[in-house]
Design a protein around this motif. Structure first.
Motif, PDB file in Angstrom:
ATOM      1  N   ARG A 120      87.872  50.649  -4.422  1.00 64.70           N
ATOM      2  CA  ARG A 120      87.328  51.445  -5.519  1.00 64.70           C
ATOM      3  C   ARG A 120      85.875  51.122  -5.815  1.00 64.70           C
ATOM      4  N   SER A 121      85.420  49.929  -5.449  1.00 65.37           N
ATOM      5  CA  SER A 121      84.054  49.529  -5.800  1.00 65.37           C
ATOM      6  C   SER A 121      83.615  48.369  -4.925  1.00 65.37           C
ATOM      7  N   ILE A 122      82.307  48.194  -4.848  1.00 59.50           N
ATOM      8  CA  ILE A 122      81.703  47.075  -4.122  1.00 59.50           C
ATOM      9  C   ILE A 122      80.684  46.415  -5.039  1.00 59.50           C
ATOM     10  N   GLY A 123      80.700  45.080  -5.072  1.00 63.61           N
ATOM     11  CA  GLY A 123      79.702  44.317  -5.807  1.00 63.61           C
ATOM     12  C   GLY A 123      78.940  43.409  -4.862  1.00 63.61           C
ATOM     13  N   ILE A 124      77.659  43.248  -5.107  1.00 61.16           N
ATOM     14  CA  ILE A 124      76.804  42.409  -4.266  1.00 61.16           C
ATOM     15  C   ILE A 124      76.395  41.175  -5.057  1.00 61.16           C
ATOM     16  N   THR A 125      76.589  39.996  -4.462  1.00 58.53           N
ATOM     17  CA  THR A 125      76.052  38.760  -5.020  1.00 58.53           C
ATOM     18  C   THR A 125      75.302  38.039  -3.909  1.00 58.53           C
ATOM     19  N   ASN A 126      74.368  37.209  -4.263  1.00 52.80           N
ATOM     20  CA  ASN A 126      73.409  36.752  -3.256  1.00 52.80           C
ATOM     21  C   ASN A 126      72.734  35.449  -3.633  1.00 52.80           C
ATOM     22  N   GLN A 127      72.209  34.786  -2.583  1.00 47.93           N
ATOM     23  CA  GLN A 127      71.296  33.672  -2.797  1.00 47.93           C
ATOM     24  C   GLN A 127      70.102  34.190  -3.587  1.00 47.93           C
ATOM     25  N   ARG A 128      69.749  33.477  -4.623  1.00 42.72           N
ATOM     26  CA  ARG A 128      68.655  33.932  -5.470  1.00 42.72           C
ATOM     27  C   ARG A 128      67.305  33.451  -4.926  1.00 42.72           C
ATOM     28  N   GLU A 129      66.242  34.117  -5.366  1.00 46.76           N
ATOM     29  CA  GLU A 129      64.840  33.736  -5.107  1.00 46.76           C
ATOM     30  C   GLU A 129      64.352  33.980  -3.686  1.00 46.76           C
ATOM     31  N   THR A 130      65.219  34.132  -2.709  1.00 49.90           N
ATOM     32  CA  THR A 130      64.787  34.397  -1.339  1.00 49.90           C
ATOM     33  C   THR A 130      64.141  35.781  -1.260  1.00 49.90           C
ATOM     34  N   VAL A 131      63.014  35.887  -0.536  1.00 49.86           N
ATOM     35  CA  VAL A 131      62.199  37.106  -0.515  1.00 49.86           C
ATOM     36  C   VAL A 131      62.216  37.758   0.863  1.00 49.86           C
ATOM     37  N   VAL A 132      62.454  39.066   0.866  1.00 49.92           N
ATOM     38  CA  VAL A 132      62.400  39.875   2.085  1.00 49.92           C
ATOM     39  C   VAL A 132      61.290  40.911   1.929  1.00 49.92           C
ATOM     40  N   ALA A 133      60.467  41.074   2.958  1.00 51.65           N
ATOM     41  CA  ALA A 133      59.444  42.124   2.988  1.00 51.65           C
ATOM     42  C   ALA A 133      59.741  43.038   4.172  1.00 51.65           C
ATOM     43  N   TRP A 134      59.743  44.359   3.933  1.00 50.51           N
ATOM     44  CA  TRP A 134      60.031  45.294   5.025  1.00 50.51           C
ATOM     45  C   TRP A 134      59.297  46.613   4.811  1.00 50.51           C
ATOM     46  N   ASP A 135      59.269  47.398   5.872  1.00 51.12           N
ATOM     47  CA  ASP A 135      58.654  48.720   5.854  1.00 51.12           C
ATOM     48  C   ASP A 135      59.751  49.741   5.570  1.00 51.12           C
ATOM     49  N   ARG A 136      59.647  50.467   4.465  1.00 45.40           N
ATOM     50  CA  ARG A 136      60.703  51.398   4.068  1.00 45.40           C
ATOM     51  C   ARG A 136      60.725  52.658   4.937  1.00 45.40           C
ATOM     52  N   SER A 137      59.692  52.876   5.718  1.00 47.12           N
ATOM     53  CA  SER A 137      59.701  54.048   6.599  1.00 47.12           C
ATOM     54  C   SER A 137      60.384  53.759   7.934  1.00 47.12           C
ATOM     55  N   THR A 138      60.512  52.490   8.290  1.00 51.61           N
ATOM     56  CA  THR A 138      61.104  52.122   9.585  1.00 51.61           C
ATOM     57  C   THR A 138      62.265  51.147   9.471  1.00 51.61           C
ATOM     58  N   ALA A 139      62.477  50.565   8.307  1.00 52.55           N
ATOM     59  CA  ALA A 139      63.498  49.527   8.073  1.00 52.55           C
ATOM     60  C   ALA A 139      63.179  48.233   8.809  1.00 52.55           C
ATOM     61  N   THR A 140      61.932  48.060   9.202  1.00 50.21           N
ATOM     62  CA  THR A 140      61.534  46.878   9.968  1.00 50.21           C
ATOM     63  C   THR A 140      61.090  45.756   9.042  1.00 50.21           C
ATOM     64  N   PRO A 141      61.715  44.575   9.110  1.00 51.98           N
ATOM     65  CA  PRO A 141      61.194  43.429   8.352  1.00 51.98           C
ATOM     66  C   PRO A 141      59.795  43.076   8.836  1.00 51.98           C
ATOM     67  N   LEU A 142      58.918  42.747   7.912  1.00 55.46           N
ATOM     68  CA  LEU A 142      57.524  42.459   8.229  1.00 55.46           C
ATOM     69  C   LEU A 142      57.242  40.974   8.366  1.00 55.46           C
ATOM     70  N   HIS A 143      58.246  40.154   8.093  1.00 58.38           N
ATOM     71  CA  HIS A 143      58.139  38.704   8.227  1.00 58.38           C
ATOM     72  C   HIS A 143      59.553  38.176   8.056  1.00 58.38           C
ATOM     73  N   ARG A 144      59.829  37.006   8.568  1.00 52.92           N
ATOM     74  CA  ARG A 144      61.100  36.390   8.225  1.00 52.92           C
ATOM     75  C   ARG A 144      61.191  36.194   6.714  1.00 52.92           C
ATOM     76  N   ALA A 145      62.414  36.259   6.201  1.00 52.55           N
ATOM     77  CA  ALA A 145      62.626  36.038   4.775  1.00 52.55           C
ATOM     78  C   ALA A 145      62.286  34.600   4.412  1.00 52.55           C
TER      79      ALA A 145
END
Length: 565
Positions: A120-145
């Motif tokens: 019925r539903s999905i919840g997301i929980t995660n390691q905090r403070e870790t940063v991801v940078a990516w290109d939203r036009s290609t879905a390509t990460p621009l650096h390792r997190a």
């Protein structure tokens, strides 16, 4: 607050040791009845509703299926690769994180129909403070997190503190100037990591990366975060609950590239058919909660009222207390953070009768303390000193003596965390005499774990909200001796829950709350149950004397290394 909080790797390794995280994936697939077609699925109306948690942690990713009784009934797991390109640098592959999310979801999805379940539903929980940078036009990460443990921006944070910016950070965010948090990581990516600031740039925490991909990515993926993760970036004003112009300017972060901030509970989007396939039972399922892992654990422990506190005993310890709907003033030695925001339907969730009367609010703040060494002290006794061969031997060994005979261990191997925050402190053993043996050291280490949490609980009282009860989880919480010692020292009831999967339960039940799997916090609270309860038994005078010895030993451990932090 005049001291800068350090961020040794021990500060948050407790995330990796919440009970059950190191268990192998659970396979519960059953064969269909012999008189049914091999792909038979019962009618949807006959299936049992479940909510699924995506737990994107530091060492691995799990998908957990939670039934209507708030029990975990299925798990899939994938380990993550850790990258250490230089001393103090810690990185993840963002694509690997996403693949692990997709694969674990696909695995549990394949078992839903076999077990008569419908998501019925999905919840997301995660390691905090870790940063991801990516290109939203290609879905390509621009650096390792850049992972929360990463220390590469320590000099930048120290320079900002020296320039007098700490009071602004404390007032706006409840945090301190430290590489632990996301803001300086984002700045490094832009200034030194080669990440371009074009219109398609996305810079966000792991929850946003997962959500964006899960809801379609380049084909309409939702670019959003929640208040708990935003509150850990050092860019978010936790009082007015929006990105801060002043702080974005301080770190030279273009606010237009940051994600939209939403309540933790509520529909963020739906799983795109392209993610797992249009025929997947998860295609179209709403993603209805996003919440940082420690906040999720507080929610999963049903700490819905002011004063209710959770303590996780992992490699380190994390202690969070619900302080209600009003942001408290900063308290020396503690962080202030948003516990959760249940959104516009929160008044329904908290209960129209009892909620407001009992001081509940759909918005909750928390104060947080971090202890660097808990289970890591047990590992030291095992691997460093050889006092035990297995961690499970510690409590029986400690129980073989009636007391530590005055021995106190201060396990400040990487400095002291909350509430002292002394990076120059080092491990100390006091009170040794010729008759002391390994059993006394075992008992002293268990007592040290309790003393450290007790000191954080005492500091929390300065917020104007006193801790009322402590609910514990984590691997070391199996030790009755530890929990009884904590109860005696804190003079509080300490409860160990029936279910140890508190982080996953928090994310899954929050998502289910948004979608009507559960009707209110009262419903969820009724499903929480204690496996064991510990109340103060020791004479208060004796307990106070023991704590005085601990305090003297802590003072002797401090300042051994100069120029730290």
């Amino acid at each position: 607050m005049g001291r800068r909080i350090p961020c040794s790797e021990g500060i948050r390794e407790g995330l990796q040791f919440i009970a059950g995280r190191e268990q192998p994936p659970v396979s519960r697939r059953t064969s269909p009845a012999p008189d049914l077609p091999p792909h038979y699925s019962p009618p949807v109306a006959a299936r049992k509703s479940v909510s699924i948690a995506v737990d994107a942690g530091t060492t691995g990713v799990r998908a957990l299926v939670v039934d209507e009784q708030a029990s975990v009934v299925d798990i899939a797991y994938r380990e993550l690769t850790q990258y250490f390109p230089r001393p103090g640098w810690v990185e993840h592959d963002a694509d690997e994180i996403w693949r692990a999310v997709r694969d674990t979801l696909d695995e549990v999805a394949g078992r839903l129909a076999d077990n008569g379940r419908v998501a019925r539903s999905i919840g997301i929980t995660n390691q905090r403070e870790t940063v991801v940078a990516w290109d939203r036009s290609t879905a390509t990460p621009l650096h390792r997190a850049l992972v929360w443990q990463d220390r590469r921006t320590a000099a930048r944070c120290a320079a900002l503190e020296a320039a007098g910016h700490l009071p602004l950070v404390r007032e706006r965010t409840g945090l301190v100037l430290d590489p632990y948090f996301s803001g300086s990581k984002m700045q490094w990516l832009l200034e030194e990591g080669g990440v371009p600031t074009g219109p398609d740039l996305a810079m966000a925490t792991v929850d946003t990366w997962v959500l964006w991909n899960l809801t379609g990515g380049v084909d309409g993926g939702v670019y959003a975060t929640d208040v708990t993760n935003a509150s850990r970036t050092m860019l978010f004003d936790i009082v007015v609950r929006r990105w801060s112009d002043e702080l974005c300017d301080l770190f030279d972060i273009p606010m237009s590239r940051l994600a939209e901030v939403r309540p933790s509970c509520g529909r963020f989007g739906r799983v795109a058919g392209s993610v797992l396939g249009e025929s997947s039972p998860l295609a179209g399922v709403p993603v209805s909660a996003m919440v940082g892992d420690q906040h999720a654990a507080l929610f999963g422990q049903a700490c819905f009222d002011r004063g209710m506190t959770k303590a996780t005993f992992g490699t380190g310890s994390f202690i969070l207390m619900n302080v209600g709907g009003t942001c408290p003033a900063p308290v020396e030695g503690l962080l202030t953070t948003l516990a959760w925001d249940l959104g516009t339907d929160g008044d329904v969730a908290i209960g129209s009768d009892g909620g407001p009367k009992d001081g509940r609010s759909s918005l909750a703040y928390a104060v947080e303390g971090s202890v660097f060494v808990a289970g890591a002290g047990i590992q030291w006794l095992r691997d460093g000193l050889g006092i035990i061969d297995r961690s499970s031997e510690l409590e029986p060994l400690a129980r073989s003596v009636d007391s530590s005979e005055g021995v106190v261990i201060v396990p400040a191997f990487t400095g002291l965390g909350s509430p002292h925050w002394d990076p120059g402190a080092r491990g100390t053993i006091t009170g040794l005499s010729r008759g002391i043996g390994r059993a006394h050291l075992a008992r002293a280490m268990i007592e040290a774990m309790g003393f450290q949490v007790c000191d954080v609980l005492a500091a929390m009282g300065a917020t104007g909200t006193a801790p009322s009860v402590v609910r514990v989880d984590g691997g070391a919480a199996v030790m009755d001796l530890l929990l009884q010692h904590l109860a005696d020292q804190a003079r509080l009831e300490v409860l160990r829950p029936r279910s140890v999967e508190t982080t996953a339960l928090g994310a899954a039940t929050m998502a289910g709350l948004a979608e009507g799997v559960w009707g209110s916090l009262d419903d969820l609270g009724a499903l929480w149950s204690a496996e064991a309860s510990f109340t103060p038994q020791e004479d208060p005078v004796v307990a106070a004397a023991a704590h005085e010895s601990w305090t003297r030993s802590v003072e002797r451990s401090r300042g051994w290394v100069t120029g730290s932090g």
